[in-house]
Design a protein around this motif. Sequence first.
Motif, PDB file in Angstrom:
ATOM      1  N   SER A   1       2.161   1.053   7.150  1.00  0.00           N
ATOM      2  CA  SER A   1       1.489   2.032   6.663  1.00  0.00           C
ATOM      3  C   SER A   1       1.837   3.112   5.565  1.00  0.00           C
ATOM      4  O   SER A   1       1.069   3.189   4.529  1.00  0.00           O
ATOM      5  CB  SER A   1       0.971   2.927   7.922  1.00  0.00           C
ATOM      6  OG  SER A   1       0.253   2.294   8.893  1.00  0.00           O
TER       7      SER A   1
ATOM      8  N   LEU B   1      -5.864   5.911   2.346  1.00  0.00           N
ATOM      9  CA  LEU B   1      -5.655   5.122   3.452  1.00  0.00           C
ATOM     10  C   LEU B   1      -6.807   5.296   4.535  1.00  0.00           C
ATOM     11  O   LEU B   1      -6.601   6.603   5.498  1.00  0.00           O
ATOM     12  CB  LEU B   1      -4.427   5.123   3.967  1.00  0.00           C
ATOM     13  CG  LEU B   1      -3.991   4.138   5.256  1.00  0.00           C
ATOM     14  CD1 LEU B   1      -4.159   2.525   4.922  1.00  0.00           C
ATOM     15  CD2 LEU B   1      -2.450   4.557   5.589  1.00  0.00           C
TER      16      LEU B   1
ATOM     17  N   GLU C   1      -6.714  -0.174   7.043  1.00  0.00           N
ATOM     18  CA  GLU C   1      -5.747  -0.573   7.820  1.00  0.00           C
ATOM     19  C   GLU C   1      -6.022  -1.551   8.801  1.00  0.00           C
ATOM     20  O   GLU C   1      -5.385  -2.548   9.290  1.00  0.00           O
ATOM     21  CB  GLU C   1      -5.136   0.846   8.990  1.00  0.00           C
ATOM     22  CG  GLU C   1      -4.243   1.414   8.087  1.00  0.00           C
ATOM     23  CD  GLU C   1      -3.441   2.359   9.022  1.00  0.00           C
ATOM     24  OE1 GLU C   1      -2.202   2.477   9.265  1.00  0.00           O
ATOM     25  OE2 GLU C   1      -4.042   3.465   9.265  1.00  0.00           O
TER      26      GLU C   1
END
Length: 137
Positions: free
Chosen positions: A2, A16, A21
């Motif tokens: 991450s 993000l 993700e």
Amino acid sequence: MSDDLRSRLRGSGYRLTPQRELILGAVETLRHATPDEVYAEVRTHSTAVNISTVYRTLEVLEELGLVRHAHLSDRAPTYHAVTGHTHFHLVCRNCGRVESVDPEMVQPFVEALRSQKGFVADVGHLTVFGDCEECPS
């Protein structure tokens, strides 16, 4: 994953998001997957992602160098994460088996292309089709 993903996205003007993700996680889990296969895997975790988001996100992730694509069949491109080692693919035309191969195996060929043709080969995008030893010829 991450923190690296977040910094690479921000450095390129992206955020993000949970969808990004999930999509990268699906590619890493599946190892080699078409956009439809990535979509199916993502849908097991969230219904908030549509197929268009998968395609757009795969393009962004490839642009950022986090995934690569290869053509392992006459279908859609197959994506894989670059977190592992650089490799090329052997694909059996009979059984469909895909094997990842270390690029050092073709290093003499790559060097010959460079020295004789002035060409720098992208081995990570290479796919060699043939018959595996387990399939009758």
